[in-house]
Write an enzyme that holds these catalytic residues in place. Structure first.
Site, PDB file in Angstrom:
ATOM      1  CG  ASP A 178      -2.173   0.745   1.118  1.00 26.22           C
ATOM      2  OD1 ASP A 178      -2.305   1.504   0.145  1.00 26.22           O
ATOM      3  OD2 ASP A 178      -3.036   0.610   2.000  1.00 26.22           O
ATOM      4  CG  ASP A 183      -9.306   2.547  -0.437  1.00 29.33           C
ATOM      5  OD1 ASP A 183      -8.887   1.413  -0.718  1.00 29.33           O
ATOM      6  OD2 ASP A 183      -8.683   3.340   0.293  1.00 29.33           O
TER       7      ASP A 183
HETATM    8  C1  DGJ Z   1      -5.747   1.972   2.038  1.00 32.99           C
HETATM    9  C2  DGJ Z   1      -6.134   0.786   1.212  1.00 32.99           C
HETATM   10  O1  DGJ Z   1      -6.581   1.195  -0.039  1.00 32.99           O
HETATM   11  C3  DGJ Z   1      -7.191  -0.003   1.955  1.00 32.99           C
HETATM   12  O2  DGJ Z   1      -7.632  -1.083   1.164  1.00 32.99           O
HETATM   13  C4  DGJ Z   1      -6.608  -0.498   3.267  1.00 32.99           C
HETATM   14  O3  DGJ Z   1      -5.579  -1.406   2.998  1.00 32.99           O
HETATM   15  C5  DGJ Z   1      -6.094   0.689   4.073  1.00 32.99           C
HETATM   16  N1  DGJ Z   1      -5.210   1.522   3.299  1.00 32.99           N
HETATM   17  C6  DGJ Z   1      -5.372   0.221   5.304  1.00 32.99           C
HETATM   18  O4  DGJ Z   1      -4.812   1.254   5.987  1.00 32.99           O
END
Ligand code: DGJ
Length: 727
Positions: free
Chosen positions: A476, A546
Site C-alpha cells: 500500500d 477503496d
Molecule cells: C488503504 C487501502 O486502499 C485499503 O484497502 C486499506 O488497505 C487501508 N489503506 C489500510 O490502511
C-alpha cells in the site's frame, strides 16, 4: 510487423514502421531535421508521403527559418520551433538553452533492448519485436536516441528517449518527453481518466482546443486525479468505430501529457516525465533514460485500443510466476474488522472463510508496532504479538491448517512520526531541510532517493516476508509527496528527488519480487492512486479503488479497463450498506461486478453473513473457481448499454468458443421498453447455447439484434448470461 528504410530526393533517409493496423513514417530532411510524416492507418507506398506536394513546409521561403509549422518528430529547444518542446536543456557554463537536434544515424535492432532500472515492456523471444534507434545530435555534444519498438501482431508502438552528454561540459535537462507526436488535424477529442480517492478512472472527453491542455501529476505518484494515459479520438469515436491515437506512460511518478494546437492548426501530443520543478544534471559521459510511452493507433475505436493495451500489458509487461496464473479467491480483513481484531476474531473470520472454500486469507493493516489506528507505527514492521496473541508464523500456520494461504498488508514506503524508525532516523523522511513537513494520514514518506534507505527497506521487508509462510503481499501507499527534498542531497530539485525516489522504489521492488518469486504481489495506493503500467511490471495486480460499492465500481472498473487488463484489477464483494456510499445492492449484483477483475475476493465480515447469504457466497465461489481459467484469459468488450444508466460488458474467449455477458442497471425506470443488448467480439457464424435456458443462438443474431435482457424491476438489478459454442 516491419521496419523499412528508404530514400527519396526530398528526404535522404526515411523510416516506415508497420504494425497490422498502423503505419508510422518519418523522413530526414536535407538539412537533417527529423520530420514526422504519418501516423495512422497503414499506407502501402510510404514513398508517396514524401512527395514535394505532401511537404508544404519545404522549401522554406527565402529568409524564413521558423519551424513552427513543421511536423517535427522530436523538437529541440531554444530554436525556431516555439511550440512545447520535446526536450529542454541548459548548459550552466554559458547559460545556453539550445538543443538543435539534427539527424546523425540509425540502427535496426532485433527484439527490444532493455533499459536499466525502469519498468518496461519486454520480449520473450527476439523474433517477437523489432526496434529502430534514431540518433539526433546537437553540435555541443548532446545526443538524443529515439527508440521505437513494434511487436508482432500488435498495434502498439513503444517509444522512449535516451539523452547522453557526449560533450565536455555539464548539461542540465529540464524536460525530456518519452514521445512527441505532431498530427496534422486538430479536429480531435481528448479522452482521459480523472478522479479522486474512492472515485477513480472517470472517463472524460472534450474537444482539443487551440491552447495547451495538460493531464499530469505532481503528487509523487501517478495519482488518483489523473491517470498516465490519454487518447485523441475523432469526433463520434465509440467502442468499435473511429480513429484513436492513445498514449500510456510506463511510470508511477510525476508525469505530463500535453496537447497543444498551434496557430497553424497543428496538434502536438506529448507524454513523459513532468517537467514541474524538474532538473537533472548530466556530466560529460553520463546518460538519462526516459520512461517508456506505449502508443496505440486504432482505426476501430476504443475497444481495439483497450484490447491492444490489455494483451501487451498482461503478457509483456506483467512478469513472474503469477503472470499467467488465475488468482486465488481471497478474503481481506480490512472492511470486515479494520484495526479491531485479536487472535480469536481473526481465527473466527478465517474459519468462516475456509468454510466458504476461500483460498487466501489476507490480514490487512494493524498487525505491527502498536498500530490500532492510522496514527502510528509505520516503519516498525514488528508483529504486535500481544494483539495477534501469537507470532506471525503461528497465525499464518493456523490459517494454512484451515486450508488457506496467508497474505499480509504492508505500507513500506512510509514512516509514522510515532515510530522507532523515525525516532532513530528523522532524516530518512522526504523533506526540505529547515522546513516543516506536512503530515498526511499522520505519516511521512521515506526518502527512497537514498540508497541507504532503499537497502533498509529491502532488509526490513525481506525479514517480514521470510518470517512466516506468506503467499501474498498487498503493498500500500497512502499519501502524496510534499516538501520534496532529501537531507542527503539538499541541493537537488524537487523534480529530481521525486524521480530518484521512483528509481529507488523500482530498485526495491525489483529486488523483492526477484527474491520472493512465489509471492503474489498486489499494489495499492489508497485504492487506485498508483494504478499504472509502471507498477504492473513488478506487481501483476492492483487494488482498483477503496470504493467497493458495486454501482460506483461500474465507472471505476469500466474506466480502468480503457487501458488496464481486467486480469490486473482487484475487485471485491463487500458488505451492505456499502461502507463508502451507504448503498444496498444484492450479492448477485456485487458478484456480477466483481468478476470483471482477475483479483477476485471478498472484503466483509464473513461471520456476520446469514445462512442464506452464506449459501449464495458458496455458490459464487464455486462458479468463480470453475470459470476463472476462462475469465483470466478472456478478452473484454465494453458493450453499448441497452438503456440509459446501464452498464454491460462481455468476456469473450480468445478462440470465441465461449463468452459471458453481464448487464447491470443503475436506477430502475418505470414503463421502459424491452432491453436488447448487442454482443460484440463473438463469431458471427458460430452457434452458441445460453447455459441457463438451453436456447441456441447464432452469433450474427447476437451481434446485430442482440439478446433480450430481463432484469428484476428494481434499482441495481443485474444479470449474467453464459454462452458456449454448440458443437
Ligand atoms: C488503504 C487501502 O486502499 C485499503 O484497502 C486499506 O488497505 C487501508 N489503506 C489500510 O490502511
Amino acid at each position: 510487423m516491419s521496419i523499412q528504410i528508404f530514400h527519396t530526393d526530398l528526404y535522404p533517409t526515411c523510416f516506415h514502421l508497420q504494425t497490422p493496423g498502423s503505419s508510422y513514417v518519418m523522413g530526414v530532411s536535407q538539412d537533417g531535421l527529423l520530420i514526422h510524416l504519418h501516423y495512422g492507418a497503414p499506407v502501402a507506398q510510404a514513398e508517396n508521403l514524401t512527395r514535394a506536394e505532401n511537404s508544404p513546409w519545404f522549401p522554406a521561403k527565402p529568409g524564413e527559418t521558423l519551424l513552427d509549422h513543421v511536423p517535427l518528430e522530436y523538437s529541440g529547444s531554444g530554436m525556431a520551433d516555439l511550440r512545447p518542446a520535446a526536450i529542454s536543456v541548459e548548459w550552466p557554463e554559458d547559460g545556453d538553452n539550445i538543443a538543435d537536434l539534427r539527424y546523425q544515424d540509425y540502427a535496426l535492432l532485433p527484439g527490444k533492448p532493455q533499459m536499466e532500472g525502469l519498468p518496461q515492456v519486454y520480449t520473450e523471444k527476439e523474433e517477437e519485436a523489432q526496434t529502430l534507434r534514431i540518433t539526433l545530435c546537437d553540435a555541443k555534444g548532446l545526443q538524443v536516441d529515439l527508440f521505437y519498438t513494434i511487436f508482432d501482431n500488435s498495434d502498439a508502438l513503444i517509444r522512449r528517449t535516451r539523452v547522453s552528454n557526449k560533450g565536455t561540459s555539464p548539461v542540465v535537462l529540464h524536460r525530456i518527453m518519452s514521445s512527441a507526436l505532431d498530427l496534422p488535424d486538430p479536429r480531435m477529442e481528448l479522452v482521459h481518466l480523472h478522479g479522486a480517492w474512492a472515485r477513480e478512472f472517470n472517463e472524460e472527453r472534450m474537444p482539443v482546443g487551440h491552447f495547451c491542455q495538460c493531464i499530469s501529476s505532481t503528487k509523487g505518484a501517478s495519482g488518483h486525479q489523473h491517470n498516465p494515459f490519454a487518447a485523441l479520438v475523432t469526433p463520434g469515436c465509440n467502442e468499435s468505430a473511429g480513429e484513436v491515437y492513445a498514449a500510456s506512460l510506463v511510470y508511477s511518478g510525476n508525469f505530463l501529457i500535453e496537447t497543444d494546437v498551434d496557430a497553424m492548426d497543428q496538434l502536438r501530443f506529448t507524454i513523459g516525465l513532468n517537467d514541474w520543478c524538474f532538473s537533472w544534471q548530466l556530466l560529460p559521459g553520463e546518460e538519462f533514460c526516459s520512461p517508456e510511452a506505449v502508443l496505440v493507433y486504432s482505426a476501430q475505436g476504443l475497444g481495439h485500443m483497450s484490447r491492444t493495451y490489455h494483451r501487451l500489458y498482461q503478457n509483456r509487461l506483467c512478469r513472474g510466476s503469477w503472470r499467467d496464473r488465475p488468482r486465488p479467491v481471497l478474503l481481506n480483513t480490512w472492511e470486515g474488522v479494520y484495526f479491531d481484531f485479536n487472535r480469536d476474531k481473526l481465527l473466527h473470520l478465517a474459519k468462516a472463510a475456509a468454510e466458504q472454500e476461500i483460498e487466501l486469507f489476507v490480514l490487512d493493516d494493524g498487525w505491527f508496532g502498536h498500530r490500532d489506528s492510522d496514527n502510528s507505527s509505520l516503519g516498525d514492521w514488528i508483529p504486535n504479538e500481544k494483539k495477534l496473541g501469537c507470532t506471525l508464523r503461528e497465525l499464518a500456520e493456523d490459517v494454512n491448517r484451515l486450508g488457506m494461504k496467508f497474505g499480509l498488508w504492508v505500507e513500506p514506503e512510509m514512516v509514522s512520526p510515532d515510530s522507532d524508525l523515525y525516532r532513530a532516523h528523522p532524516d530518512w523522511a522526504l523533506c526540505r531541510p529547515n522546513r516543516p513537513a506536512t503530515l498526511a494520514r499522520t505519516q511521512l514518506i521515506l526518502d527512497l532517493s537514498r540508497t541507504d534507505v532503499q537497502d533498509y527497506l529491502i532488509d526490513a521487508m525481506s525479514s517480514v516476508f521470510e518470517s512466516a509462510p506468506i503467499a501474498y503481499i498487498k503493498w500500500d501507499m497512502n499519501r502524496n509527496m510534499t516538501e520534496i527534498g532529501s537531507f542527503a542531497s539538499p541541493e537537488k530539485s524537487a523534480g529530481e528527488i521525486a524521480h530518484r525516489y521512483m528509481l529507488g522504489l523500482y530498485r526495491v521492488m525489483e529486488t523483492l519480487v526477484t527474491r520472493f518469486p512465489d509471492i503474489l504481489f498486489e499494489s495499492c495506493a489508497s485504492g487506485g492512486g498508483r494504478f499504472d503500467p509502471g507498477m504492473m511490471y513488478y506487481m501483476p495486480q492492483a487494488w482498483t479503488s477503496d470504493d467497493s460499492d458495486a454501482i460506483q465500481r461500474l465507472d471505476i472498473q469500466g474506466g480502468c479497463s480503457l487501458v488496464y487488463p481486467p486480469s490486473c484489477m482487484s475487485c471485491h464483494v463487500s458488505a451492505v450498506p456499502n461502507h463508502q456510499v451507504g448503498r444496498v445492492t444484492s450479492l448477485d449484483t456485487r458478484w456480477n461486478v466483481a468478476v470483471m477483475g482477475g483479483g477476485f475476493g471478498y472484503e466483509l465480515n464473513m461471520t456476520a453473513l446469514s445462512d442464506e447469504e452464506k449459501e449464495v457466497v458458496r455458490k459464487q465461489i464455486c462458479t468463480y473457481k470453475e470459470d476463472r481459467g476462462f475469465l483470466f484469459t478472456s478478452e473484454l468488450y465494453r458493450l453499448e448499454a441497452p438503456a440509459d444508466g446501464m452498464f454491460a460488458y462481455a468476456q469473450v474467449a480468445p478462440d470465441k468458443s465461449r463468452f459471458a455477458v453481464t448487464c447491470i442497471r443503475r436506477m430502475f425506470r418505470a414503463q421502459r421498453a424491452p432491453l436488447w443488448l448487442r454482443v460484440d467480439g463473438i463469431a458471427p457464424d458460430k452457434q452458441y447455447v445460453e447455459t441457463s435456458s438451453g436456447e441456441t443462438y447464432i452469433g450474427s443474431e447476437l451481434l446485430s439484434r442482440g439478446i433480450h435482457i430481463v432484469l428484476d424491476d428494481v434499482d441495481f438489478a443485474s444479470t449474467r448470461l453464459n454462452f458456449v459454442e454448440k458443437k
